[in-house]
Motif scaffolding. Structure first.
Motif, PDB file in Angstrom:
ATOM      1  N   GLU A   1       0.737  12.630   7.732  1.00  0.00           N
ATOM      2  CA  GLU A   1      -0.283  11.808   7.105  1.00  0.00           C
ATOM      3  C   GLU A   1      -1.620  12.378   7.564  1.00  0.00           C
ATOM      4  O   GLU A   1      -1.742  12.865   8.693  1.00  0.00           O
ATOM      5  CB  GLU A   1      -0.179  10.354   7.537  1.00  0.00           C
ATOM      6  CG  GLU A   1       1.013   9.634   6.947  1.00  0.00           C
ATOM      7  CD  GLU A   1       1.026   8.171   7.309  1.00  0.00           C
ATOM      8  OE1 GLU A   1       0.558   7.373   6.480  1.00  0.00           O
ATOM      9  OE2 GLU A   1       1.495   7.845   8.410  1.00  0.00           O
ATOM     10  N   ILE A   2      -2.611  12.320   6.694  1.00  0.00           N
ATOM     11  CA  ILE A   2      -3.944  12.790   7.065  1.00  0.00           C
ATOM     12  C   ILE A   2      -4.634  11.637   7.781  1.00  0.00           C
ATOM     13  O   ILE A   2      -5.038  10.653   7.162  1.00  0.00           O
ATOM     14  CB  ILE A   2      -4.743  13.238   5.832  1.00  0.00           C
ATOM     15  CG1 ILE A   2      -4.010  14.374   5.120  1.00  0.00           C
ATOM     16  CG2 ILE A   2      -6.156  13.658   6.254  1.00  0.00           C
ATOM     17  CD1 ILE A   2      -4.610  14.749   3.773  1.00  0.00           C
ATOM     18  N   ALA A   3      -4.735  11.741   9.099  1.00  0.00           N
ATOM     19  CA  ALA A   3      -5.350  10.690   9.897  1.00  0.00           C
ATOM     20  C   ALA A   3      -6.863  10.836   9.923  1.00  0.00           C
ATOM     21  O   ALA A   3      -7.588   9.848   9.928  1.00  0.00           O
ATOM     22  CB  ALA A   3      -4.794  10.708  11.315  1.00  0.00           C
TER      23      ALA A   3
ATOM     24  N   GLY B   1     -10.109  17.797  12.492  1.00  0.00           N
ATOM     25  CA  GLY B   1      -9.138  17.085  11.679  1.00  0.00           C
ATOM     26  C   GLY B   1      -7.915  16.709  12.493  1.00  0.00           C
ATOM     27  O   GLY B   1      -7.653  17.272  13.559  1.00  0.00           O
ATOM     28  N   LEU B   2      -7.162  15.745  11.971  1.00  0.00           N
ATOM     29  CA  LEU B   2      -5.925  15.338  12.617  1.00  0.00           C
ATOM     30  C   LEU B   2      -4.901  15.006  11.547  1.00  0.00           C
ATOM     31  O   LEU B   2      -5.132  14.160  10.687  1.00  0.00           O
ATOM     32  CB  LEU B   2      -6.143  14.112  13.511  1.00  0.00           C
ATOM     33  CG  LEU B   2      -4.889  13.525  14.162  1.00  0.00           C
ATOM     34  CD1 LEU B   2      -4.216  14.549  15.082  1.00  0.00           C
ATOM     35  CD2 LEU B   2      -5.243  12.261  14.927  1.00  0.00           C
ATOM     36  N   LEU B   3      -3.783  15.717  11.603  1.00  0.00           N
ATOM     37  CA  LEU B   3      -2.639  15.445  10.736  1.00  0.00           C
ATOM     38  C   LEU B   3      -1.559  14.864  11.637  1.00  0.00           C
ATOM     39  O   LEU B   3      -1.054  15.553  12.528  1.00  0.00           O
ATOM     40  CB  LEU B   3      -2.133  16.735  10.079  1.00  0.00           C
ATOM     41  CG  LEU B   3      -3.164  17.556   9.314  1.00  0.00           C
ATOM     42  CD1 LEU B   3      -2.544  18.865   8.838  1.00  0.00           C
ATOM     43  CD2 LEU B   3      -3.708  16.755   8.155  1.00  0.00           C
ATOM     44  N   THR B   4      -1.225  13.586  11.446  1.00  0.00           N
ATOM     45  CA  THR B   4      -0.221  12.967  12.315  1.00  0.00           C
ATOM     46  C   THR B   4       1.165  13.138  11.713  1.00  0.00           C
ATOM     47  O   THR B   4       1.342  13.063  10.502  1.00  0.00           O
ATOM     48  CB  THR B   4      -0.502  11.476  12.552  1.00  0.00           C
ATOM     49  OG1 THR B   4      -0.583  10.807  11.305  1.00  0.00           O
ATOM     50  CG2 THR B   4      -1.788  11.283  13.328  1.00  0.00           C
ATOM     51  N   TRP B   5       2.130  13.376  12.585  1.00  0.00           N
ATOM     52  CA  TRP B   5       3.508  13.521  12.153  1.00  0.00           C
ATOM     53  C   TRP B   5       4.059  12.144  11.834  1.00  0.00           C
ATOM     54  O   TRP B   5       3.924  11.215  12.629  1.00  0.00           O
ATOM     55  CB  TRP B   5       4.360  14.163  13.234  1.00  0.00           C
ATOM     56  CG  TRP B   5       3.981  15.576  13.564  1.00  0.00           C
ATOM     57  CD1 TRP B   5       3.352  16.474  12.751  1.00  0.00           C
ATOM     58  CD2 TRP B   5       4.203  16.250  14.795  1.00  0.00           C
ATOM     59  NE1 TRP B   5       3.182  17.664  13.385  1.00  0.00           N
ATOM     60  CE2 TRP B   5       3.698  17.548  14.658  1.00  0.00           C
ATOM     61  CE3 TRP B   5       4.777  15.880  15.994  1.00  0.00           C
ATOM     62  CZ2 TRP B   5       3.754  18.484  15.680  1.00  0.00           C
ATOM     63  CZ3 TRP B   5       4.831  16.809  17.009  1.00  0.00           C
ATOM     64  CH2 TRP B   5       4.330  18.101  16.847  1.00  0.00           C
ATOM     65  N   VAL B   6       4.698  12.004  10.705  1.00  0.00           N
ATOM     66  CA  VAL B   6       5.330  10.746  10.331  1.00  0.00           C
ATOM     67  C   VAL B   6       6.541  10.531  11.239  1.00  0.00           C
ATOM     68  O   VAL B   6       7.330  11.445  11.467  1.00  0.00           O
ATOM     69  CB  VAL B   6       5.744  10.775   8.842  1.00  0.00           C
ATOM     70  CG1 VAL B   6       6.508   9.516   8.464  1.00  0.00           C
ATOM     71  CG2 VAL B   6       4.515  10.951   7.952  1.00  0.00           C
TER      72      VAL B   6
ATOM     73  N   MET C   1       0.844  -1.182   0.000  1.00  0.00           N
ATOM     74  CA  MET C   1       0.000   0.000   0.000  1.00  0.00           C
ATOM     75  C   MET C   1       0.889   1.245   0.000  1.00  0.00           C
ATOM     76  O   MET C   1       1.870   1.327   0.725  1.00  0.00           O
ATOM     77  CB  MET C   1      -0.902  -0.010   1.219  1.00  0.00           C
ATOM     78  CG  MET C   1      -1.897   1.105   1.246  1.00  0.00           C
ATOM     79  SD  MET C   1      -3.186   0.738   2.446  1.00  0.00           S
ATOM     80  CE  MET C   1      -3.031   2.144   3.473  1.00  0.00           C
ATOM     81  N   ASN C   2       0.535   2.196  -0.812  1.00  0.00           N
ATOM     82  CA  ASN C   2       1.316   3.418  -0.955  1.00  0.00           C
ATOM     83  C   ASN C   2       0.827   4.470   0.039  1.00  0.00           C
ATOM     84  O   ASN C   2      -0.319   4.895  -0.025  1.00  0.00           O
ATOM     85  CB  ASN C   2       1.192   3.923  -2.393  1.00  0.00           C
ATOM     86  CG  ASN C   2       2.318   4.833  -2.779  1.00  0.00           C
ATOM     87  OD1 ASN C   2       3.291   4.961  -2.047  1.00  0.00           O
ATOM     88  ND2 ASN C   2       2.201   5.446  -3.920  1.00  0.00           N
ATOM     89  N   ARG C   3       1.686   4.870   0.974  1.00  0.00           N
ATOM     90  CA  ARG C   3       1.318   5.896   1.958  1.00  0.00           C
ATOM     91  C   ARG C   3       1.312   7.262   1.299  1.00  0.00           C
ATOM     92  O   ARG C   3       2.188   7.561   0.493  1.00  0.00           O
ATOM     93  CB  ARG C   3       2.329   5.917   3.092  1.00  0.00           C
ATOM     94  CG  ARG C   3       2.327   4.689   3.936  1.00  0.00           C
ATOM     95  CD  ARG C   3       3.475   4.668   4.900  1.00  0.00           C
ATOM     96  NE  ARG C   3       3.354   5.709   5.913  1.00  0.00           N
ATOM     97  CZ  ARG C   3       4.297   5.970   6.794  1.00  0.00           C
ATOM     98  NH1 ARG C   3       5.421   5.299   6.796  1.00  0.00           N
ATOM     99  NH2 ARG C   3       4.130   6.925   7.688  1.00  0.00           N
ATOM    100  N   LYS C   4       0.359   8.083   1.675  1.00  0.00           N
ATOM    101  CA  LYS C   4       0.335   9.467   1.206  1.00  0.00           C
ATOM    102  C   LYS C   4       0.886  10.340   2.329  1.00  0.00           C
ATOM    103  O   LYS C   4       0.310  10.415   3.402  1.00  0.00           O
ATOM    104  CB  LYS C   4      -1.078   9.890   0.830  1.00  0.00           C
ATOM    105  CG  LYS C   4      -1.578   9.207  -0.414  1.00  0.00           C
ATOM    106  CD  LYS C   4      -2.882   9.820  -0.867  1.00  0.00           C
ATOM    107  CE  LYS C   4      -3.328   9.192  -2.170  1.00  0.00           C
ATOM    108  NZ  LYS C   4      -4.547   9.826  -2.673  1.00  0.00           N
ATOM    109  N   ILE C   5       2.016  10.949   2.036  1.00  0.00           N
ATOM    110  CA  ILE C   5       2.705  11.780   3.016  1.00  0.00           C
ATOM    111  C   ILE C   5       2.817  13.191   2.452  1.00  0.00           C
ATOM    112  O   ILE C   5       3.080  13.379   1.267  1.00  0.00           O
ATOM    113  CB  ILE C   5       4.084  11.188   3.353  1.00  0.00           C
ATOM    114  CG1 ILE C   5       3.891   9.799   3.977  1.00  0.00           C
ATOM    115  CG2 ILE C   5       4.870  12.099   4.281  1.00  0.00           C
ATOM    116  CD1 ILE C   5       5.163   9.055   4.255  1.00  0.00           C
TER     117      ILE C   5
END
Length: 86
Positions: free
Chosen positions: A31-33, A41-46, A1-5
């Motif tokens: 990543e858009i969690a 909204g939640l944007l998680t840090w990679v 699966m290709n992660r969208k970062i």
């Protein structure tokens, strides 16, 4: 699966005026969690074990043909640019 970062390309208020964005936010990848209309909204840090950036209530989400994502919240507009080669 290709992660969208993504990285934060821009962050403005609802009128389009740039908001000061902390440099540590600009240096991180996200990543858009969660980006569901009507919810916060939640944007998680990679690579930061679940830490991230909470947003106010999401009003719309769109993606252009270059993969740039725009998340409009009650208070802020986030422009997220995809990281290439991830």
């Amino acid at each position: 699966m290709n992660r969208k970062i993504y990285t934060i390309k821009d962050r403005t208020d609802r009128e389009g005026v740039s908001k000061e964005t902390p440099s540590e936010w600009l240096e991180k990848q996200y990543e858009i969690a969660l980006a569901e209309i009507g919810r916060r909204g939640l944007l998680t840090w990679v690579n930061y074990n679940g830490y991230g950036l909470d947003t106010s209530t999401v009003e719309s989400v769109s993606e252009d043909n270059q993969g740039v994502v725009t998340i409009v919240t009650r208070n802020t507009i986030y422009i997220l640019e995809p990281v290439k080669g991830v």
